[in-house]
Design a protein around this motif. Structure first.
Motif, PDB file in Angstrom:
ATOM      1  N   GLY A 155     -41.603 -57.390  39.993  1.00 62.64           N
ATOM      2  CA  GLY A 155     -40.500 -57.870  40.810  1.00 62.64           C
ATOM      3  C   GLY A 155     -40.010 -59.229  40.385  1.00 62.64           C
ATOM      4  O   GLY A 155     -40.692 -59.959  39.659  1.00 62.64           O
ATOM      5  N   GLU A 159     -37.969 -61.347  45.340  1.00 64.16           N
ATOM      6  CA  GLU A 159     -38.435 -60.148  46.029  1.00 64.16           C
ATOM      7  C   GLU A 159     -39.791 -60.358  46.713  1.00 64.16           C
ATOM      8  O   GLU A 159     -40.142 -59.628  47.637  1.00 64.16           O
ATOM      9  CB  GLU A 159     -38.526 -58.978  45.056  1.00 64.16           C
ATOM     10  N   ASN A 178     -34.649 -52.982  37.815  1.00 61.64           N
ATOM     11  CA  ASN A 178     -34.933 -51.579  38.166  1.00 61.64           C
ATOM     12  C   ASN A 178     -35.184 -50.747  36.921  1.00 61.64           C
ATOM     13  O   ASN A 178     -36.079 -49.899  36.898  1.00 61.64           O
ATOM     14  CB  ASN A 178     -33.809 -50.980  39.009  1.00 61.64           C
ATOM     15  N   ARG A 181     -38.659 -51.600  35.766  1.00 60.06           N
ATOM     16  CA  ARG A 181     -39.682 -50.943  36.592  1.00 60.06           C
ATOM     17  C   ARG A 181     -39.854 -49.481  36.171  1.00 60.06           C
ATOM     18  O   ARG A 181     -40.962 -48.983  36.038  1.00 60.06           O
ATOM     19  CB  ARG A 181     -39.306 -51.026  38.075  1.00 60.06           C
ATOM     20  N   LYS A 188     -41.373 -51.507  43.078  1.00 56.31           N
ATOM     21  CA  LYS A 188     -40.821 -52.724  43.659  1.00 56.31           C
ATOM     22  C   LYS A 188     -41.870 -53.333  44.594  1.00 56.31           C
ATOM     23  O   LYS A 188     -42.630 -52.599  45.226  1.00 56.31           O
ATOM     24  CB  LYS A 188     -39.552 -52.343  44.449  1.00 56.31           C
TER      25      LYS A 188
END
Length: 189
Positions: A155, A159, A178, A181, A188
């Motif tokens: 993150g 976040e 994103n 990830r 997340k």
């Protein structure tokens, strides 16, 4: 701490540093960390991305001076600092708890992308380069491979402290997070 754990910590630190030609702290740092105040941390579950912010510092020595002199920290707050040219610097040794997520540092590996990646109309910002992003992705992959059963989250700084109003690691990094990830199979925070 047992000898096995110390040897494992040293092995993993060395593996990561050698794989990425990381410039170790003793080669670039000008201040000695306050070792007796550093806290051991090894049960990592997260990787946290940061940027230098509006000051846009891209020199690890300047960042060290700021953290240790101005903020009064025991060492550089991040575990790794990545320059836009892809060079990776070791910050705080990976087996010590960082100082990069206020009040919530335990279990988090901090990576600083050196530069300002928050686009604002009033200042000149850096552009997140492909080289910078590629070096970050390679480092994340290696860290995850060294902690395959524990690293589960990736993150941006903001976040991890959603109610603090942080913009770190900047919208340019957040626009890619994103995708990162997904690439690394991380969730997340």
């Amino acid at each position: 701490m047992t000898l096995i754990n110390v040897n494992l910590e040293t092995f993993i630190r060395t593996t990561i540093n050698q794989k990425h030609n990381v410039i170790e702290r003793h080669k670039w740092g000008t201040k000695t960390p306050v070792a007796n105040k550093l806290v051991k941390d090894w049960n990592f579950d997260s990787i946290v991305l940061h940027h230098s912010g509006n000051d846009g510092k891209t020199d690890p020595v300047e960042i060290e001076q700021y953290h240790m002199t101005k903020k009064g920290w025991d060492d550089v707050g991040y575990h790794y600092l990545i320059h836009s040219n892809g060079t990776i610097y070791e910050g705080r040794k990976i087996f010590h708890k960082g100082s990069h997520v206020a009040g919530a540092n335990t279990g988090k590996i901090g990576i600083l992308l050196m530069g300002d990646f928050d686009e604002q109309w009033w200042d000149v910002d850096d552009n997140l380069s492909k080289t910078h992003l590629a070096a970050t992705n390679r480092l994340i992959a290696t860290i995850k491979s060294q902690f395959p059963h524990s690293i589960r989250k990736l993150g941006g700084h903001k976040e991890y402290l959603p109610n603090k109003g942080y913009s770190c690691p900047g919208n340019q990094v957040m626009d890619k997070i994103n995708e990162m990830r997904k690439k690394h199979g991380l969730s997340k925070p």
